[in-house]
Design an enzyme around this catalytic site. Sequence first.
Site: not given
Length: 237
Positions: A13-15, A18
Amino acid sequence: MSKSLPEFKYLTFDVVGTLIDFEGGLKTCLAEIAAEAGTEIDGEQALSLYRAARYSEDADLFPDDLVRVYLAIAPKLGLPTDQKYGERLRDSAKSWKGFADSAAALASLAKDYRLVAMTNARRWAFDFFEKELGNPFYAAFTADDTATEKPDPAFFEKVFDYVASEGHSKDDILHVAQSQYHDIGISRKLGLTNCWIERRHAVKGYGGTIEPAEFTKPDYHFTSMAGLADAVAAARA
């Protein structure tokens, strides 16, 4: 579609953008500073100015760089240019909120996958983000860990090496992100299956995220994390 959702072992995951609403966090902090100064700002204009200032050659790691960014954009927004306000914008990252669906979706997905964070933020900021999201991650990679930022392929290679150390490969990864520039385009070039969370689907433009040179059609596409979690649940039913 090369693989169905249940076939993946890892979700990376991009944090920021996102899972964490950094645009909302930036606008809130800047609006508060503006109110104290007796003025108002246009949130989308502020994001546009932020984007132009953030992606410059002298940029520092995020969110430390928000001090420099603030001092660059404050005059254009009619805001005070004292150093303390830049530091306030940087420190506001400690209280940025997750999107309303982020924590619940991650908790659901963690039942079936190993969740791995991949963030351009420094570790100190990620520690706050992770807590806000309910500490859902199996592993995490920050700018401090990789010594670089996405879309540098070297960032992804660090994660590939980690997954390989566990006996798996990038074919076991579904990369989930909102940024076409930082994540979706480069993940495609590196042979990853990707999932675009189009957080700004109801708003024009790219907001605080740099516009990509070209649009990359994702393998999976949802407008929310809840949409991804629901799709996984349906696929596993």
